[in-house]
Design a protein around this motif. Structure first.
Motif, mmCIF file in Angstrom:
data_model
loop_
_atom_site.group_PDB
_atom_site.id
_atom_site.type_symbol
_atom_site.label_atom_id
_atom_site.label_comp_id
_atom_site.label_asym_id
_atom_site.label_seq_id
_atom_site.Cartn_x
_atom_site.Cartn_y
_atom_site.Cartn_z
ATOM 1 N N LEU A 71 0.863 -1.185 0.000
ATOM 2 C CA LEU A 71 0.000 0.000 0.000
ATOM 3 C C LEU A 71 0.906 1.244 0.000
ATOM 4 N N GLY A 72 1.444 1.547 -1.172
ATOM 5 C CA GLY A 72 2.384 2.642 -1.297
ATOM 6 C C GLY A 72 1.773 3.956 -1.719
ATOM 7 N N ALA A 73 0.527 3.934 -2.152
ATOM 8 C CA ALA A 73 -0.181 5.160 -2.533
ATOM 9 C C ALA A 73 -1.140 5.502 -1.409
ATOM 10 N N THR A 74 -0.768 6.470 -0.591
ATOM 11 C CA THR A 74 -1.510 6.777 0.629
ATOM 12 C C THR A 74 -2.951 7.146 0.329
ATOM 13 N N ASP A 75 -3.870 6.489 1.029
ATOM 14 C CA ASP A 75 -5.293 6.746 0.859
ATOM 15 C C ASP A 75 -5.748 7.860 1.790
ATOM 16 N N ILE A 76 -5.738 9.078 1.307
ATOM 17 C CA ILE A 76 -6.277 10.205 2.056
ATOM 18 C C ILE A 76 -6.803 11.215 1.046
ATOM 19 N N ALA A 77 -7.987 11.727 1.274
ATOM 20 C CA ALA A 77 -8.626 12.616 0.301
ATOM 21 C C ALA A 77 -8.185 14.063 0.445
ATOM 22 N N THR A 78 -7.912 14.498 1.682
ATOM 23 C CA THR A 78 -7.489 15.878 1.930
ATOM 24 C C THR A 78 -6.174 15.859 2.684
ATOM 25 N N ARG A 79 -5.110 16.207 1.999
ATOM 26 C CA ARG A 79 -3.805 16.259 2.660
ATOM 27 C C ARG A 79 -3.795 17.413 3.650
ATOM 28 N N GLY A 80 -3.287 17.129 4.834
ATOM 29 C CA GLY A 80 -3.286 18.122 5.898
ATOM 30 C C GLY A 80 -4.409 17.930 6.886
ATOM 31 N N ALA A 81 -5.393 17.091 6.538
ATOM 32 C CA ALA A 81 -6.489 16.843 7.477
ATOM 33 C C ALA A 81 -6.010 15.991 8.642
ATOM 34 N N THR A 82 -5.166 15.005 8.355
ATOM 35 C CA THR A 82 -4.618 14.127 9.386
ATOM 36 C C THR A 82 -3.137 14.443 9.535
ATOM 37 N N THR A 83 -2.715 14.777 10.746
ATOM 38 C CA THR A 83 -1.335 15.215 10.951
ATOM 39 C C THR A 83 -0.659 14.379 12.038
ATOM 40 N N GLY A 84 0.077 15.015 12.934
ATOM 41 C CA GLY A 84 0.742 14.297 14.009
ATOM 42 C C GLY A 84 1.805 13.341 13.492
ATOM 43 N N VAL A 550 -1.157 17.145 16.467
ATOM 44 C CA VAL A 550 -2.292 16.429 15.888
ATOM 45 C C VAL A 550 -3.404 17.424 15.581
ATOM 46 N N THR A 551 -3.978 17.328 14.402
ATOM 47 C CA THR A 551 -5.125 18.157 14.035
ATOM 48 C C THR A 551 -6.405 17.490 14.514
ATOM 49 N N LEU A 552 -7.123 18.170 15.381
ATOM 50 C CA LEU A 552 -8.387 17.636 15.919
ATOM 51 C C LEU A 552 -9.575 18.081 15.096
ATOM 52 N N ILE A 553 -9.482 19.252 14.482
ATOM 53 C CA ILE A 553 -10.516 19.761 13.593
ATOM 54 C C ILE A 553 -9.810 20.521 12.474
ATOM 55 N N TYR A 554 -10.195 20.264 11.251
ATOM 56 C CA TYR A 554 -9.448 20.760 10.107
ATOM 57 C C TYR A 554 -9.947 22.124 9.639
ATOM 58 N N TYR A 555 -8.990 23.018 9.371
ATOM 59 C CA TYR A 555 -9.276 24.311 8.739
ATOM 60 C C TYR A 555 -8.362 24.489 7.526
ATOM 61 N N MET A 571 -11.170 26.123 20.244
ATOM 62 C CA MET A 571 -12.331 26.962 19.948
ATOM 63 C C MET A 571 -13.153 26.384 18.801
ATOM 64 N N GLY A 572 -12.469 25.726 17.876
ATOM 65 C CA GLY A 572 -13.197 25.078 16.787
ATOM 66 C C GLY A 572 -14.074 23.945 17.279
ATOM 67 N N GLU A 581 -12.998 27.693 7.025
ATOM 68 C CA GLU A 581 -11.902 28.635 7.186
ATOM 69 C C GLU A 581 -12.074 29.415 8.482
ATOM 70 N N ALA A 582 -10.954 29.635 9.178
ATOM 71 C CA ALA A 582 -11.010 30.364 10.451
ATOM 72 C C ALA A 582 -11.032 31.875 10.222
ATOM 73 N N ARG A 583 -10.428 32.350 9.134
ATOM 74 C CA ARG A 583 -10.405 33.786 8.772
ATOM 75 C C ARG A 583 -9.983 34.646 9.975
ATOM 76 N N LEU A 584 -8.835 34.307 10.519
ATOM 77 C CA LEU A 584 -8.396 34.911 11.777
ATOM 78 C C LEU A 584 -8.126 36.403 11.674
ATOM 79 N N ASN A 585 -7.732 36.871 10.517
ATOM 80 C CA ASN A 585 -7.394 38.289 10.381
ATOM 81 C C ASN A 585 -8.573 39.159 9.974
ATOM 82 N N ASP A 586 -9.718 38.535 9.725
ATOM 83 C CA ASP A 586 -10.909 39.316 9.373
ATOM 84 C C ASP A 586 -11.451 40.037 10.597
#
Length: 627
Positions: A71-84, A550-555, A571-572, A581-586
C-alpha cells in the motif's frame, strides 16, 4: 465481605496456575500492543514520548502492516487533514528520497511529497521511527495471538495478561501490562476479551446510510437493479496490494502458479473483447458498440470504448511510485481483478490456520490472474503484449519471492465501543457544511465511504455486489470509537467501533496511525492517573495530542505551525469556528459577535467588533477556557 473473599480467592487461583510450558522471562510493560501495523507502531511511539514502555507483538517477521506490504499510494482525500505522527512519517519518506536521489530527481517527484513510497522504504522509515525510542519500545516479531479464551486473563473487566505463541520455537509466552492495545486488523484481542463486535453489513433500515446492505452500483454512478439494501454477513473482499514495475532491469517475470485454474479467469476474455467494465460510462455504451469493439480488437486494434482499460490496467489500478514502480490495487471498474470476494468471509473470526490457508489461496489466485492476462492465447496478442510489460519488482519482498507478505484485510471485526461511528459522522446535508463536530475529537480525517465487493460477478448486474463509493467531508473522530464499554484497560485503535459503512472511511492507514497515536496518549494518561479508560479526561488527552501536532478539527487556512494552533483547535471544537476557514485576520462581524457572546456567556460589547477574529477568540479563550 463475600466479594473481597472471592476476589482474593480468584487472585490466588491466578497465581497458582502452572506455567510449566510458558516463558515468563519478559518483564511487565506499561503497554502491551498486539499488532505491529501503523496503528500499533504509533501507539508505542506516542506513549514513549510520555515516558511509557511498550512491547509490540507482531505475528510476521516484518513490522509496518500494509504500507510495508504494497500500500504505497496513501489513501487520504485531503492532505493536511490528518497530521501528528502521520505527518512525521510522510515527511521522513520525502526526506529519504531527496537525500538519496536529490531534490530534483525523478524519485523525489514520484514520492509526491512523501505520500507515495516503496514498501521497503515504508518499513525502513517505521523502523527508524521506532529506533528513536529503543529504550522504551521492545519489538518482538513472529509472535502470534490467537483469539481464544485461554489466551487472555480478565478479572473484573481488567486484562491481567495475555499469552502468545512464539512462532520461532512454538513456545507460549506470557505478557502482562497496565494497558493492552488491540492493533490487529481483525480485532482478535478484543474478541478474546469478550468485547462485543460486528462483522458483515448493516441494512439501510438500521442507520439509513448510503450504500448499506446489498447494493449494485456503477462505479461513480447510480445504484442499479438488484439493490435491496438488506443487511447480511458479507465481508468486503481482500487482496494483495502488489508492487509491479515495467522497468526491465528490475522486473521479475510472472510465472504460472502450481494450482493454476484457467476457468477462474476466462470471463476476462469477453470483457477485453467487448470493452465491458463497471464504470458509469457503460450506461451510454450499447450492445452494438460492444460488438463493434469486439471486431476491432479481433482485427488487432485496441479497445476504443471510453474508460475501458488495456493490458495490465484492465485488471489492476496502478499508481506511480518511485523507481519505476506502481502500487497495483484491485481495479475498481473491473468485474474480475485481484480482489477475491466471498471466499474471505470467514477471515475475521477464523483462526490463523484457516487464514494462512486462504492467504495461500489468494496468492495463487492473484498470480494466476496476472499469468492469464499475459499468456492466455484466447486473449488478443496486443493485450497480452501490453500486460507483459509488467512484472514483480526484483528488489521488493526479497525473502518472499517478490510477493507481498500480508493480505490486505480491509475489514475484520468491528469492536463495539463507547461511540459507534456511522456514515452520518462523515457527511453533511448542509451545502458546504461540516459533518458533526465531536468535542471529544482525537483526529480529523478524510476519505470516501468506500467498500470493496462482497460477491463475485453475477449475470445482469452493473457491478459486483457491495463495491461502492460515496463522497464524504473532512470529519472529526471521537475518542469513544477506540474505548470498549466494559474492559477498563483495553484500547482498540484499529478494529474501531462503527458500522460497515462508517468503518469504510476510518479504515485508511493515515486515520489508523492517528487513532494509534491517540491510543498511546490515552494509555499513558490512564496509567498516570490510575483511571479506567471509560473515565479518561479527554481534554487532557487532546492537550497532549495538540502538543504532538495532531489536528483535531481541520481548517483550510490554519496548519499545525500556526502559533495559535492549539487555541484555534479548542475553539473550533467548541463551535466558535463552524466553517472550513477560520479567517483569523478578518474583523468580527455583528453576527459573529452575537454568536460568540452566546457561546461564551461572557459580556462582549460592540466595542469588541473592532478586534480581529483572532484577537477576540484569544480573549474569550484566555478568560473562559485556558484553565
Amino acid at each position: 465481605m463475600k466479594f473481597f473473599i472471592s476476589l482474593i480467592t480468584a487472585f490466588i487461583g491466578l497465581c497458582s496456575v502452572s506455567y510449566a510450558n510458558y516463558d515468563l522471562s519478559y518483564a511487565n510493560y506499561d503497554l502491551v500492543i498486539v499488532g505491529g501495523n501503523p496503528g500499533g507502531i504509533m501507539a508505542a511511539i506516542s506513549a514513549a514520548r510520555l515516558g511509557k514502555s511498550s512491547v509490540i507483538l507482531e505475528r510476521t517477521n516484518h513490522i509496518g502492516g500494509l504500507p510495508a506490504n504494497g500500500l504505497g499510494a496513501t489513501d487520504i482525500a485531503t492532505r493536511g487533514a490528518t497530521t501528528g505522527l502521520f505527518t512525521e512519517f510522510v515527511e521522513r519518506i520525502k526526506k529519504y528520497y531527496i537525500d538519496k536521489y536529490g531534490l530534483n530527481s525523478k524519485q523525489a517527484e514520484s514520492c509526491s511529497d512523501g505520500y507515495h513510497f516503496e514498501s521497503s522504504v515504508a518499513e525502513l522509515i517505521f523502523e527508524q521511527m521506532l529506533a528513536d525510542y529503543k529504550s522504551k519500545i521492545t519489538i518482538l516479531k513472529m509472535r502470534q495471538f490467537d483469539a481464544e479464551d485461554k489466551n487472555v486473563t480478565v478479572l473484573n473487566n481488567h486484562i491481567i495478561n495475555i499469552r502468545v505463541v512464539n512462532r520461532l520455537n512454538n513456545q507460549i509466552e506470557e505478557f502482562a501490562g497496565s494497558v493492552f492495545i488491540d492493533a490487529t486488523y481483525e480485532g482478535d484481542l478484543g474478541a478474546a476479551a469478550k468485547v462485543p463486535f460486528r462483522t458483515g453489513r448493516e441494512g439501510k433500515e438500521e442507520f439509513n446510510e448510503p450504500g448499506a446492505g446489498r447494493v449494485y452500483k456503477y462505479w461513480s454512478g447510480p445504484e442499479g437493479d438488484g439493490s435491496t439494501f438488506q443487511g447480511d454477513n458479507a465481508v468486503q473482499a481482500y487482496n494483495y496490494r502488489l508492487c509491479l514495475t515495467n522497468y526491465p532491469l528490475n522486473r521479475i517475470q510472472v510465472t504460472k502458479p502450481a494450482n493454476y485454474n484457467r476457468q477462474e479467469y476466462i470471463s476476462l476474455i469477453d470483457d477485453v473483447l467487448t470493452g465491458r467494465y463497471a464504470g458509469v460510462a457503460m450506461q451510454n455504451i450499447t450492445p452494438e458498440m460492444q460488438e463493434e469493439n469486439r471486431k476491432r480488437v479481433i482485427n488487432g486494434e485496441q479497445t476504443n470504448l471510453p474508460g475501458s482499460g488495456w493490458g495490465m490496467p484492465k485488471i489492476v489500478s496502478m499508481v506511480t511510485l518511485p523507481n519505476e514502480k506502481a502500487d497495483a490495487n484491485n481495479q475498481h471498474q473491473a468485474f474480475i481483478s485481484t480482489d477475491l470476494p466471498e471466499e474471505n468471509w470467514p477471515w475475521p473470526t477464523s483462526g490463523w490456520s484457516w487464514r494462512d490457508s486462504f492467504a495461500k489461496r489468494l496468492r495463487d489466485y492473484t498470480r494466476g490472474l496476472l499469468y492469464f492476462a499475459q499468456n492466455d492465447t484466447e486473449l488478443p496478442v496486443s493485450f497480452r503484449n501490453a500486460a507483459l510489460q509488467w512484472g514483480y519488482a526484483k528488489d521488493e519482498y526479497i525473502d518472499n519471492d517478490h510477493f507481498p507478505r500480508q493480505v490486505y484485510v480491509r475489514e475484520g471485526r468491528r469492536l463495539e465501543g463507547m461511540y459507534f461511528f456511522t456514515s452520518h459522522d462523515a457527511t453533511t446535508e448542509i451545502p458546504n457544511g461540516r459533518p458533526p463536530i465531536h468535542r471529544q475529537s482525537i483526529t480529523a480525517s478524510h476519505y470516501a465511504l468506500d467498500s470493496h465487493a462482497v460477491r463475485k460477478r453475477e449475470p445482469g448486474r452493473v457491478h459486483l455486489d457491495g463495491f461502492v463509493s460515496y463522497p464524504s467531508e473532512v470529519y472529526t473522530v471521537p475518542i469513544g470509537v477506540l474505548i470498549p464499554k466494559k474492559i477498563d484497560n483495553l484500547l482498540m485503535p484499529v478494529p474501531v467501533s462503527g458500522s460497515h459503512i462508517g468503518f469504510s472511511t476510518l479504515r485508511m492507514e493515515p486515520c489508523w496511525m492517528a487513532m494509534g497515536q491517540a491510543a498511546g496518549v490515552a494509555a499513558s494518561q490512564a496509567i498516570q492517573t490510575k483511571v479506567k479508560m471509560q473515565h479518561l479526561n479527554c481534554k487532557a488527552i487532546q492537550n497532549e495530542l495538540l502538543n504532538q501536532k495532531v489536528t483535531l478539527i481541520y481548517y483550510k487556512d490554519v496548519n499545525t505551525e500556526n502559533p495559535d494552533f492549539k487555541m484555534i483547535q479548542y475553539m473550533g471544537l467548541l463551535g466558535y469556528l463552524p466553517n472550513w476557514e477560520a479567517r483569523l485576520n478578518d474583523p468580527v462581524s455583528k453576527e459573529t459577535l452575537i454568536s460568540w457572546k452566546k457561546l461564551s456567556g461572557l459580556k462582549i460589547n460592540d466595542a469588541f467588533a473592532k478586534l480581529s477574529r483572532k484577537d477576540l477568540l484569544l480573549k474569550i479563550y484566555e478568560k473562559k477556557y485556558l484553565n
